[in-house]
Write a protein that holds these residues in place. Structure first.
Motif, mmCIF file in Angstrom:
data_model
loop_
_atom_site.group_PDB
_atom_site.id
_atom_site.type_symbol
_atom_site.label_atom_id
_atom_site.label_comp_id
_atom_site.label_asym_id
_atom_site.label_seq_id
_atom_site.Cartn_x
_atom_site.Cartn_y
_atom_site.Cartn_z
ATOM 1 N N PRO A 107 0.793 -1.239 0.000
ATOM 2 C CA PRO A 107 0.000 0.000 0.000
ATOM 3 C C PRO A 107 0.824 1.287 0.000
ATOM 4 N N PHE A 108 2.086 1.228 0.426
ATOM 5 C CA PHE A 108 2.804 2.493 0.622
ATOM 6 C C PHE A 108 4.086 2.646 -0.196
ATOM 7 N N SER A 109 4.288 1.758 -1.188
ATOM 8 C CA SER A 109 5.575 1.803 -1.905
ATOM 9 C C SER A 109 5.683 2.972 -2.871
ATOM 10 N N VAL A 158 -1.989 20.723 4.378
ATOM 11 C CA VAL A 158 -2.097 19.302 4.018
ATOM 12 C C VAL A 158 -3.350 18.737 4.676
ATOM 13 N N VAL A 159 -4.251 18.200 3.879
ATOM 14 C CA VAL A 159 -5.471 17.590 4.426
ATOM 15 C C VAL A 159 -5.268 16.074 4.411
ATOM 16 N N GLY A 160 -5.105 15.471 5.584
ATOM 17 C CA GLY A 160 -4.779 14.039 5.694
ATOM 18 C C GLY A 160 -3.275 13.893 5.848
ATOM 19 N N ILE A 164 1.405 9.757 2.760
ATOM 20 C CA ILE A 164 1.760 10.698 1.687
ATOM 21 C C ILE A 164 1.788 12.130 2.232
ATOM 22 N N GLY A 165 0.750 12.499 2.975
ATOM 23 C CA GLY A 165 0.682 13.859 3.505
ATOM 24 C C GLY A 165 1.936 14.227 4.296
ATOM 25 N N SER A 166 2.422 13.310 5.124
ATOM 26 C CA SER A 166 3.595 13.632 5.945
ATOM 27 C C SER A 166 4.875 13.674 5.097
ATOM 28 N N TYR A 182 -4.330 19.278 8.646
ATOM 29 C CA TYR A 182 -5.562 18.910 9.345
ATOM 30 C C TYR A 182 -5.775 17.415 9.140
ATOM 31 N N ASP A 183 -6.024 16.686 10.213
ATOM 32 C CA ASP A 183 -6.283 15.246 10.128
ATOM 33 C C ASP A 183 -7.352 14.895 11.151
ATOM 34 N N VAL A 184 -8.156 13.897 10.859
ATOM 35 C CA VAL A 184 -9.182 13.502 11.835
ATOM 36 C C VAL A 184 -8.569 12.759 13.022
ATOM 37 N N ASN A 186 -5.152 12.223 15.716
ATOM 38 C CA ASN A 186 -4.012 12.980 16.247
ATOM 39 C C ASN A 186 -2.753 12.498 15.565
ATOM 40 N N LYS A 187 -2.033 13.407 14.927
ATOM 41 C CA LYS A 187 -0.817 13.004 14.218
ATOM 42 C C LYS A 187 0.353 13.834 14.715
ATOM 43 N N LEU A 188 1.465 13.162 14.916
ATOM 44 C CA LEU A 188 2.661 13.859 15.381
ATOM 45 C C LEU A 188 3.202 14.726 14.244
ATOM 46 N N ASN A 239 -5.215 17.860 -5.836
ATOM 47 C CA ASN A 239 -5.852 16.612 -5.381
ATOM 48 C C ASN A 239 -5.232 15.422 -6.082
ATOM 49 N N MET A 240 -4.462 14.651 -5.293
ATOM 50 C CA MET A 240 -3.893 13.397 -5.813
ATOM 51 C C MET A 240 -4.372 12.246 -4.950
ATOM 52 N N SER A 241 -5.532 12.438 -4.244
ATOM 53 C CA SER A 241 -5.991 11.352 -3.366
ATOM 54 C C SER A 241 -7.026 10.480 -4.066
ATOM 55 N N ARG A 242 -8.290 10.847 -3.997
ATOM 56 C CA ARG A 242 -9.355 10.078 -4.641
ATOM 57 C C ARG A 242 -10.220 11.016 -5.458
ATOM 58 N N ILE A 265 -5.024 18.271 -10.700
ATOM 59 C CA ILE A 265 -5.930 17.165 -10.382
ATOM 60 C C ILE A 265 -5.428 15.896 -11.087
ATOM 61 N N ASP A 266 -5.190 14.858 -10.273
ATOM 62 C CA ASP A 266 -4.651 13.594 -10.804
ATOM 63 C C ASP A 266 -5.693 12.472 -10.761
ATOM 64 N N VAL A 267 -6.761 12.683 -9.984
ATOM 65 C CA VAL A 267 -7.768 11.627 -9.793
ATOM 66 C C VAL A 267 -9.157 12.216 -10.050
ATOM 67 N N PHE A 268 -10.031 11.409 -10.636
ATOM 68 C CA PHE A 268 -11.307 11.939 -11.120
ATOM 69 C C PHE A 268 -12.451 11.008 -10.713
ATOM 70 N N PRO A 293 -3.321 11.779 -15.640
ATOM 71 C CA PRO A 293 -4.159 10.565 -15.659
ATOM 72 C C PRO A 293 -3.852 9.577 -14.526
ATOM 73 N N HIS A 294 -4.104 9.985 -13.293
ATOM 74 C CA HIS A 294 -3.911 9.111 -12.121
ATOM 75 C C HIS A 294 -2.514 8.457 -12.126
ATOM 76 N N ILE A 295 -1.512 9.327 -12.227
ATOM 77 C CA ILE A 295 -0.137 8.816 -12.312
ATOM 78 C C ILE A 295 0.706 9.256 -11.107
ATOM 79 N N GLY A 296 0.032 9.778 -10.069
ATOM 80 C CA GLY A 296 0.782 10.232 -8.891
ATOM 81 C C GLY A 296 1.798 9.198 -8.423
#
Ligand code: NAI
Length: 411
Positions: A107-109, A158-160, A164-166, A182-184, A186-188, A239-242, A265-268, A293-296
Protein backbone atom coordinates in the motif's frame (compact mmCIF):
# COMPACT_ATOMS: atom_id res chain seq x y z
CA UNK A 1 22.13 -13.54 8.42
CA UNK A 2 21.92 -17.07 6.98
CA UNK A 3 18.54 -17.99 5.47
CA UNK A 4 16.25 -20.16 7.58
CA UNK A 5 15.98 -23.81 6.63
CA UNK A 6 12.45 -24.73 5.61
CA UNK A 7 11.12 -28.26 5.70
CA UNK A 8 9.73 -27.81 2.19
CA UNK A 9 12.71 -27.71 -0.23
CA UNK A 10 13.10 -24.26 -1.75
CA UNK A 11 13.86 -25.66 -5.19
CA UNK A 12 10.47 -27.40 -5.22
CA UNK A 13 8.47 -24.41 -4.01
CA UNK A 14 6.72 -23.27 -7.19
CA UNK A 15 6.38 -19.50 -7.38
CA UNK A 16 4.34 -18.07 -10.26
CA UNK A 17 4.96 -14.50 -11.40
CA UNK A 18 2.31 -13.03 -13.73
CA UNK A 19 1.84 -9.64 -15.42
CA UNK A 20 5.46 -8.56 -15.86
CA UNK A 21 6.21 -8.04 -12.19
CA UNK A 22 9.33 -5.97 -11.47
CA UNK A 23 12.73 -7.62 -11.77
CA UNK A 24 13.34 -6.63 -8.12
CA UNK A 25 10.85 -9.34 -7.03
CA UNK A 26 12.52 -12.02 -9.14
CA UNK A 27 15.92 -10.97 -7.76
CA UNK A 28 14.63 -11.25 -4.16
CA UNK A 29 13.24 -14.75 -4.69
CA UNK A 30 16.39 -16.02 -6.41
CA UNK A 31 18.64 -14.41 -3.82
CA UNK A 32 16.63 -16.18 -1.11
CA UNK A 33 17.27 -19.50 -2.86
CA UNK A 34 13.98 -20.12 -4.69
CA UNK A 35 14.62 -21.57 -8.13
CA UNK A 36 11.28 -23.05 -9.22
CA UNK A 37 9.95 -19.76 -10.58
CA UNK A 38 7.53 -19.62 -13.51
CA UNK A 39 7.08 -16.25 -15.23
CA UNK A 40 4.31 -15.06 -17.56
CA UNK A 41 4.33 -11.58 -19.05
CA UNK A 42 0.54 -11.16 -19.17
CA UNK A 43 -2.45 -11.87 -16.96
CA UNK A 44 -3.96 -15.38 -17.04
CA UNK A 45 -7.52 -16.57 -16.63
CA UNK A 46 -9.76 -19.64 -16.94
CA UNK A 47 -8.22 -23.07 -17.46
CA UNK A 48 -4.82 -21.64 -18.20
CA UNK A 49 -4.69 -19.97 -14.77
CA UNK A 50 -6.04 -23.09 -13.01
CA UNK A 51 -3.37 -25.27 -14.64
CA UNK A 52 -0.53 -22.93 -13.73
CA UNK A 53 -1.76 -22.68 -10.12
CA UNK A 54 -2.43 -26.40 -9.64
CA UNK A 55 0.93 -27.06 -8.00
CA UNK A 56 1.89 -23.45 -7.13
CA UNK A 57 2.70 -22.47 -3.54
CA UNK A 58 2.84 -18.75 -4.25
CA UNK A 59 1.26 -16.63 -6.98
CA UNK A 60 2.28 -13.04 -7.67
CA UNK A 61 -0.09 -10.79 -9.62
CA UNK A 62 -0.64 -7.14 -10.43
CA UNK A 63 -4.15 -5.79 -10.91
CA UNK A 64 -5.42 -7.74 -13.95
CA UNK A 65 -5.40 -11.41 -12.91
CA UNK A 66 -8.67 -12.15 -11.09
CA UNK A 67 -8.14 -14.53 -8.18
CA UNK A 68 -11.75 -15.46 -7.55
CA UNK A 69 -13.14 -17.88 -4.99
CA UNK A 70 -13.24 -20.57 -7.67
CA UNK A 71 -9.60 -20.05 -8.64
CA UNK A 72 -8.42 -19.99 -5.00
CA UNK A 73 -10.42 -23.10 -4.09
CA UNK A 74 -8.96 -25.06 -7.00
CA UNK A 75 -5.38 -24.03 -6.15
CA UNK A 76 -5.07 -26.53 -3.31
CA UNK A 77 -1.33 -26.07 -2.72
CA UNK A 78 -1.45 -22.29 -2.58
CA UNK A 79 0.04 -20.81 0.59
CA UNK A 80 0.30 -17.12 -0.30
CA UNK A 81 -0.72 -14.50 -2.86
CA UNK A 82 1.33 -11.39 -3.59
CA UNK A 83 -0.52 -8.40 -5.07
CA UNK A 84 2.28 -6.32 -6.58
CA UNK A 85 0.20 -3.16 -6.53
CA UNK A 86 -1.53 -0.85 -4.08
CA UNK A 87 -5.00 -2.44 -3.88
CA UNK A 88 -6.32 -5.99 -3.54
CA UNK A 89 -9.63 -5.72 -5.45
CA UNK A 90 -8.56 -8.45 -7.85
CA UNK A 91 -8.48 -11.06 -5.06
CA UNK A 92 -11.45 -12.55 -3.25
CA UNK A 93 -10.00 -11.87 0.20
CA UNK A 94 -12.76 -13.71 2.03
CA UNK A 95 -12.13 -16.84 -0.02
CA UNK A 96 -8.38 -16.51 0.58
CA UNK A 97 -8.98 -16.14 4.32
CA UNK A 98 -11.22 -19.20 4.44
CA UNK A 99 -8.66 -21.20 2.46
CA UNK A 100 -5.84 -20.11 4.82
CA UNK A 101 -4.02 -18.32 1.99
CA UNK A 102 -2.11 -15.24 3.10
CA UNK A 103 -2.48 -12.17 0.82
CA UNK A 104 0.01 -9.31 0.79
CA UNK A 105 0.08 -6.02 -1.12
CA UNK A 106 2.20 -2.86 -1.13
CA UNK A 107 0.00 0.00 0.00
CA UNK A 108 2.80 2.49 0.62
CA UNK A 109 5.58 1.80 -1.90
CA UNK A 110 4.65 4.74 -4.13
CA UNK A 111 4.33 7.33 -1.37
CA UNK A 112 7.45 9.23 -2.42
CA UNK A 113 6.37 9.31 -6.10
CA UNK A 114 3.09 11.01 -5.17
CA UNK A 115 4.78 13.46 -2.78
CA UNK A 116 7.27 14.57 -5.45
CA UNK A 117 4.50 15.21 -7.98
CA UNK A 118 2.55 17.26 -5.44
CA UNK A 119 5.52 19.58 -4.88
CA UNK A 120 6.27 19.80 -8.61
CA UNK A 121 2.62 20.62 -9.37
CA UNK A 122 2.46 23.28 -6.65
CA UNK A 123 5.50 25.03 -8.15
CA UNK A 124 4.06 24.81 -11.68
CA UNK A 125 0.75 26.29 -10.51
CA UNK A 126 2.21 29.13 -8.48
CA UNK A 127 4.27 30.17 -11.54
CA UNK A 128 1.19 29.78 -13.78
CA UNK A 129 3.14 27.36 -16.00
CA UNK A 130 0.06 25.58 -17.48
CA UNK A 131 -1.01 28.85 -19.19
CA UNK A 132 2.53 29.88 -20.17
CA UNK A 133 3.17 26.40 -21.56
CA UNK A 134 -0.03 26.46 -23.61
CA UNK A 135 0.80 29.95 -24.92
CA UNK A 136 4.36 28.97 -25.91
CA UNK A 137 3.05 25.93 -27.79
CA UNK A 138 0.70 28.29 -29.63
CA UNK A 139 3.55 30.65 -30.58
CA UNK A 140 2.94 33.32 -27.92
CA UNK A 141 5.84 34.82 -25.96
CA UNK A 142 4.31 35.69 -22.56
CA UNK A 143 7.16 36.83 -20.28
CA UNK A 144 4.95 38.74 -17.87
CA UNK A 145 5.76 38.04 -14.19
CA UNK A 146 2.36 39.20 -12.93
CA UNK A 147 0.80 36.55 -10.64
CA UNK A 148 3.88 34.29 -10.90
CA UNK A 149 5.35 33.62 -7.45
CA UNK A 150 8.11 31.74 -5.67
CA UNK A 151 6.97 28.92 -3.44
CA UNK A 152 9.38 29.88 -0.65
CA UNK A 153 7.64 31.22 2.45
CA UNK A 154 4.13 30.28 1.26
CA UNK A 155 1.75 28.33 3.49
CA UNK A 156 0.94 24.75 2.50
CA UNK A 157 -2.15 23.12 4.00
CA UNK A 158 -2.10 19.30 4.02
CA UNK A 159 -5.47 17.59 4.43
CA UNK A 160 -4.78 14.04 5.69
CA UNK A 161 -1.39 13.74 7.40
CA UNK A 162 -0.81 10.04 6.70
CA UNK A 163 1.94 8.36 4.68
CA UNK A 164 1.76 10.70 1.69
CA UNK A 165 0.68 13.86 3.51
CA UNK A 166 3.60 13.63 5.94
CA UNK A 167 6.09 12.91 3.11
CA UNK A 168 4.80 16.01 1.31
CA UNK A 169 5.30 17.93 4.56
CA UNK A 170 9.00 16.96 4.72
CA UNK A 171 9.71 17.83 1.07
CA UNK A 172 7.74 21.07 1.35
CA UNK A 173 9.72 22.34 4.35
CA UNK A 174 12.97 21.50 2.57
CA UNK A 175 12.12 24.04 -0.13
CA UNK A 176 10.99 26.73 2.27
CA UNK A 177 7.22 26.24 2.56
CA UNK A 178 5.50 26.63 5.91
CA UNK A 179 3.41 23.52 6.54
CA UNK A 180 0.06 23.25 8.32
CA UNK A 181 -2.12 20.16 8.41
CA UNK A 182 -5.56 18.91 9.34
CA UNK A 183 -6.28 15.25 10.13
CA UNK A 184 -9.18 13.50 11.84
CA UNK A 185 -6.67 11.56 13.94
CA UNK A 186 -4.01 12.98 16.25
CA UNK A 187 -0.82 13.00 14.22
CA UNK A 188 2.66 13.86 15.38
CA UNK A 189 3.92 16.88 13.39
CA UNK A 190 7.15 16.33 11.45
CA UNK A 191 9.74 19.10 11.38
CA UNK A 192 8.10 22.45 12.01
CA UNK A 193 4.67 21.49 10.65
CA UNK A 194 1.73 22.74 12.72
CA UNK A 195 -1.61 21.07 13.24
CA UNK A 196 -4.78 23.07 12.66
CA UNK A 197 -7.86 21.66 14.33
CA UNK A 198 -10.50 22.30 11.65
CA UNK A 199 -10.67 22.24 7.89
CA UNK A 200 -12.15 25.73 7.49
CA UNK A 201 -9.33 27.38 9.44
CA UNK A 202 -6.75 25.39 7.45
CA UNK A 203 -8.22 26.56 4.15
CA UNK A 204 -8.45 30.17 5.29
CA UNK A 205 -4.89 30.06 6.64
CA UNK A 206 -3.06 28.58 3.64
CA UNK A 207 -2.00 29.54 0.10
CA UNK A 208 -1.89 26.01 -1.29
CA UNK A 209 -4.10 23.10 -0.21
CA UNK A 210 -3.16 19.48 -0.97
CA UNK A 211 -5.47 16.52 -0.30
CA UNK A 212 -4.22 13.16 0.97
CA UNK A 213 -7.25 11.53 2.57
CA UNK A 214 -8.37 7.92 1.98
CA UNK A 215 -11.48 7.01 0.02
CA UNK A 216 -14.17 6.60 2.68
CA UNK A 217 -17.80 7.62 3.10
CA UNK A 218 -16.62 10.61 5.18
CA UNK A 219 -14.21 11.85 2.51
CA UNK A 220 -16.67 11.47 -0.38
CA UNK A 221 -17.38 15.00 -1.61
CA UNK A 222 -15.37 16.39 1.33
CA UNK A 223 -14.55 19.37 -0.89
CA UNK A 224 -18.12 20.12 -1.93
CA UNK A 225 -19.56 23.50 -2.98
CA UNK A 226 -19.73 24.75 0.62
CA UNK A 227 -16.10 23.90 1.40
CA UNK A 228 -14.90 25.25 -1.94
CA UNK A 229 -16.66 28.51 -1.03
CA UNK A 230 -14.23 28.88 1.87
CA UNK A 231 -11.52 29.54 -0.75
CA UNK A 232 -11.67 33.30 -1.37
CA UNK A 233 -8.20 34.62 -1.99
CA UNK A 234 -7.08 32.86 -5.16
CA UNK A 235 -5.47 29.85 -3.47
CA UNK A 236 -4.24 26.71 -5.20
CA UNK A 237 -5.66 23.21 -4.85
CA UNK A 238 -3.91 19.89 -5.47
CA UNK A 239 -5.85 16.61 -5.38
CA UNK A 240 -3.89 13.40 -5.81
CA UNK A 241 -5.99 11.35 -3.37
CA UNK A 242 -9.35 10.08 -4.64
CA UNK A 243 -11.50 11.30 -7.49
CA UNK A 244 -14.70 11.64 -5.48
CA UNK A 245 -13.19 13.81 -2.74
CA UNK A 246 -13.70 17.01 -4.77
CA UNK A 247 -16.90 18.19 -6.46
CA UNK A 248 -15.45 18.90 -9.91
CA UNK A 249 -18.28 21.17 -11.12
CA UNK A 250 -18.02 23.33 -7.98
CA UNK A 251 -14.25 23.43 -8.45
CA UNK A 252 -14.68 24.61 -12.04
CA UNK A 253 -16.91 27.42 -10.82
CA UNK A 254 -14.41 28.45 -8.15
CA UNK A 255 -11.63 28.48 -10.76
CA UNK A 256 -13.66 30.56 -13.18
CA UNK A 257 -14.54 33.00 -10.41
CA UNK A 258 -10.82 33.15 -9.46
CA UNK A 259 -11.56 32.23 -5.84
CA UNK A 260 -9.16 29.38 -6.63
CA UNK A 261 -6.38 30.49 -8.98
CA UNK A 262 -5.11 27.08 -10.05
CA UNK A 263 -5.55 23.35 -9.54
CA UNK A 264 -3.61 20.14 -10.17
CA UNK A 265 -5.93 17.16 -10.38
CA UNK A 266 -4.65 13.59 -10.80
CA UNK A 267 -7.77 11.63 -9.79
CA UNK A 268 -11.31 11.94 -11.12
CA UNK A 269 -14.80 10.73 -10.22
CA UNK A 270 -14.87 8.83 -13.51
CA UNK A 271 -11.66 7.60 -15.06
CA UNK A 272 -11.21 5.70 -18.34
CA UNK A 273 -10.66 1.98 -17.80
CA UNK A 274 -8.00 1.75 -20.49
CA UNK A 275 -6.05 3.70 -23.10
CA UNK A 276 -8.75 3.32 -25.75
CA UNK A 277 -11.46 5.03 -23.69
CA UNK A 278 -11.78 8.80 -24.10
CA UNK A 279 -11.10 10.96 -21.03
CA UNK A 280 -13.46 13.88 -20.49
CA UNK A 281 -13.64 16.34 -17.59
CA UNK A 282 -15.32 19.71 -17.01
CA UNK A 283 -11.84 20.98 -16.09
CA UNK A 284 -10.41 20.50 -19.58
CA UNK A 285 -9.11 23.80 -20.99
CA UNK A 286 -9.75 25.74 -17.77
CA UNK A 287 -6.98 28.28 -17.13
CA UNK A 288 -4.07 27.26 -14.84
CA UNK A 289 -5.20 23.68 -14.39
CA UNK A 290 -2.93 20.64 -14.60
CA UNK A 291 -4.74 17.39 -15.37
CA UNK A 292 -2.84 14.11 -15.06
CA UNK A 293 -4.16 10.56 -15.66
CA UNK A 294 -3.91 9.11 -12.12
CA UNK A 295 -0.14 8.82 -12.31
CA UNK A 296 0.78 10.23 -8.89
CA UNK A 297 2.25 6.91 -7.86
CA UNK A 298 3.25 5.60 -11.28
CA UNK A 299 7.02 5.61 -11.52
CA UNK A 300 9.57 2.92 -12.26
CA UNK A 301 10.99 3.44 -8.77
CA UNK A 302 7.57 2.76 -7.24
CA UNK A 303 7.27 -0.47 -9.27
CA UNK A 304 10.74 -1.51 -8.12
CA UNK A 305 9.85 -0.77 -4.48
CA UNK A 306 6.57 -2.67 -4.80
CA UNK A 307 8.57 -5.65 -6.12
CA UNK A 308 10.89 -5.53 -3.10
CA UNK A 309 8.16 -4.89 -0.54
CA UNK A 310 5.76 -7.68 -1.53
CA UNK A 311 8.45 -10.28 -2.27
CA UNK A 312 10.08 -9.69 1.12
CA UNK A 313 6.72 -10.07 2.90
CA UNK A 314 6.10 -13.32 0.99
CA UNK A 315 9.54 -14.72 1.77
CA UNK A 316 9.16 -13.81 5.43
CA UNK A 317 5.78 -15.54 5.56
CA UNK A 318 7.00 -18.68 3.79
CA UNK A 319 10.08 -18.95 5.96
CA UNK A 320 8.95 -17.72 9.37
CA UNK A 321 5.13 -17.65 9.31
CA UNK A 322 5.06 -13.89 10.03
CA UNK A 323 1.84 -12.55 8.51
CA UNK A 324 2.13 -8.87 9.43
CA UNK A 325 0.46 -6.85 6.66
CA UNK A 326 -1.77 -9.79 5.62
CA UNK A 327 -5.07 -8.80 3.97
CA UNK A 328 -6.62 -12.22 4.59
CA UNK A 329 -5.49 -14.52 7.42
CA UNK A 330 -4.88 -12.99 10.88
CA UNK A 331 -1.73 -10.94 11.35
CA UNK A 332 1.13 -12.21 13.51
CA UNK A 333 4.55 -10.72 14.05
CA UNK A 334 6.93 -13.46 15.15
CA UNK A 335 10.35 -13.47 16.79
CA UNK A 336 13.02 -15.73 15.31
CA UNK A 337 13.74 -18.79 17.44
CA UNK A 338 16.95 -20.82 17.28
CA UNK A 339 17.09 -24.61 17.70
CA UNK A 340 13.35 -25.18 17.55
CA UNK A 341 10.79 -26.36 15.07
CA UNK A 342 7.98 -24.02 14.14
CA UNK A 343 4.53 -25.37 13.28
CA UNK A 344 1.79 -23.21 11.76
CA UNK A 345 -1.82 -24.20 12.22
CA UNK A 346 -4.56 -22.30 10.39
CA UNK A 347 -8.06 -23.33 11.34
CA UNK A 348 -11.69 -22.27 11.27
CA UNK A 349 -12.32 -19.94 14.20
CA UNK A 350 -14.79 -22.22 16.00
CA UNK A 351 -14.79 -23.22 19.63
CA UNK A 352 -12.88 -26.33 20.60
CA UNK A 353 -9.93 -26.10 18.21
CA UNK A 354 -7.58 -24.39 20.64
CA UNK A 355 -8.39 -26.77 23.46
CA UNK A 356 -7.74 -29.69 21.07
CA UNK A 357 -4.35 -28.19 20.14
CA UNK A 358 -3.53 -27.85 23.84
CA UNK A 359 -4.67 -31.37 24.70
CA UNK A 360 -2.45 -32.81 21.92
CA UNK A 361 0.46 -30.84 23.31
CA UNK A 362 -0.09 -32.17 26.80
CA UNK A 363 -0.80 -35.74 25.55
CA UNK A 364 2.48 -35.84 23.61
CA UNK A 365 4.29 -33.99 26.40
CA UNK A 366 5.59 -31.52 23.83
CA UNK A 367 8.14 -29.00 25.02
CA UNK A 368 6.68 -25.61 23.99
CA UNK A 369 9.17 -22.77 23.60
CA UNK A 370 6.79 -20.23 22.13
CA UNK A 371 3.10 -20.03 21.26
CA UNK A 372 1.37 -17.25 19.30
CA UNK A 373 -2.26 -16.82 18.34
CA UNK A 374 -4.22 -14.37 16.26
CA UNK A 375 -7.80 -14.62 15.03
CA UNK A 376 -10.29 -12.90 12.80
CA UNK A 377 -14.01 -13.63 12.50
CA UNK A 378 -13.52 -16.69 10.29
CA UNK A 379 -10.03 -17.96 10.91
CA UNK A 380 -7.56 -18.65 13.74
CA UNK A 381 -3.82 -18.73 13.23
CA UNK A 382 -1.61 -20.51 15.78
CA UNK A 383 2.17 -20.69 15.63
CA UNK A 384 4.07 -23.04 17.91
CA UNK A 385 7.81 -23.15 18.54
CA UNK A 386 8.56 -26.59 19.91
CA UNK A 387 11.53 -28.75 20.71
CA UNK A 388 12.93 -30.43 17.58
CA UNK A 389 12.32 -34.00 18.82
CA UNK A 390 8.60 -33.42 19.17
CA UNK A 391 7.77 -31.88 15.83
CA UNK A 392 6.79 -34.76 13.54
CA UNK A 393 4.33 -36.46 15.88
CA UNK A 394 2.80 -33.09 16.70
CA UNK A 395 2.40 -32.27 13.03
CA UNK A 396 0.63 -35.59 12.36
CA UNK A 397 -1.77 -35.02 15.26
CA UNK A 398 -2.45 -31.41 14.27
CA UNK A 399 -3.45 -32.51 10.78
CA UNK A 400 -6.21 -34.64 12.29
CA UNK A 401 -7.84 -31.79 14.24
CA UNK A 402 -11.35 -30.98 13.02
CA UNK A 403 -11.68 -27.60 11.27
CA UNK A 404 -8.00 -27.56 10.30
CA UNK A 405 -7.46 -25.51 7.13
CA UNK A 406 -3.68 -25.71 6.73
CA UNK A 407 -0.78 -27.05 8.79
CA UNK A 408 2.86 -26.48 7.91
CA UNK A 409 6.12 -27.28 9.61
CA UNK A 410 8.63 -24.59 8.83
CA UNK A 411 12.05 -25.44 10.19
P1 NAI B 1 -2.90 7.03 4.74
O1 NAI B 1 -3.96 6.12 5.19
O2 NAI B 1 -1.49 6.78 5.15
O3 NAI B 1 -3.27 8.54 5.21
C1 NAI B 1 -4.54 9.09 5.13
C2 NAI B 1 -4.69 10.11 6.25
O4 NAI B 1 -5.93 10.81 6.10
C3 NAI B 1 -4.73 9.48 7.65
O5 NAI B 1 -3.81 10.13 8.49
C4 NAI B 1 -6.17 9.68 8.10
O6 NAI B 1 -6.29 9.81 9.51
C5 NAI B 1 -6.53 10.94 7.38
N1 NAI B 1 -7.96 11.17 7.20
C6 NAI B 1 -8.95 10.26 7.04
N2 NAI B 1 -10.14 10.87 6.88
C7 NAI B 1 -9.90 12.19 6.95
C8 NAI B 1 -10.73 13.33 6.86
N3 NAI B 1 -12.05 13.22 6.65
N4 NAI B 1 -10.16 14.55 6.99
C9 NAI B 1 -8.82 14.67 7.23
N5 NAI B 1 -7.99 13.62 7.32
C10 NAI B 1 -8.52 12.39 7.18
O7 NAI B 1 -3.01 7.10 3.16
P2 NAI B 1 -1.88 7.51 2.12
O8 NAI B 1 -1.05 6.33 1.76
O9 NAI B 1 -1.20 8.73 2.58
O10 NAI B 1 -2.78 7.81 0.83
C11 NAI B 1 -3.59 8.97 0.77
C12 NAI B 1 -4.46 8.94 -0.47
O11 NAI B 1 -3.65 8.95 -1.65
C13 NAI B 1 -5.37 7.72 -0.59
O12 NAI B 1 -6.65 8.14 -0.99
C14 NAI B 1 -4.75 6.91 -1.73
O13 NAI B 1 -5.70 6.16 -2.45
C15 NAI B 1 -4.19 8.02 -2.60
N6 NAI B 1 -3.12 7.61 -3.51
C16 NAI B 1 -3.11 8.14 -4.79
C17 NAI B 1 -2.13 7.78 -5.68
C18 NAI B 1 -2.12 8.38 -7.05
O14 NAI B 1 -1.56 7.77 -7.95
N7 NAI B 1 -2.65 9.56 -7.24
C19 NAI B 1 -1.11 6.79 -5.34
C20 NAI B 1 -1.15 6.37 -3.95
C21 NAI B 1 -2.15 6.74 -3.09
Amino acid sequence: MSPLKTSFPKDKMKIVLLENISQSALDSFTKAGYTHIEQHTGALSGEELDTVLKDAKVVCVRSKTQLTEEVITKAKKLVAIGCFCIGTNQVDLEAANKAGVCVFNAPFSNTRSVAELVIASAIMLIRRIPDKNRAAHAGEWDKDSTNAHEIRGKRLGVVGYGHIGSQVSILAEAIGLRVFYYDVENKLPLGNAEEISDLKSLIEHCDILTLHVPGTKQTQNLFDEQVLNWFQKGQLLVNMSRGDVVDISALKEALEEKRISGAAIDVFPEEPKNKDEMFTSPLQNVSNVILTPHIGGSTEEAQWNIGLDVSSKLIKYIESGASLGSKSIPELSLPKMEDTHRILHIHKNVSGVLSEINSIISKLDVNILGQYLSTNLEVGYVVLDISKNDSLDTLKEFKRIDHTIKVRILY
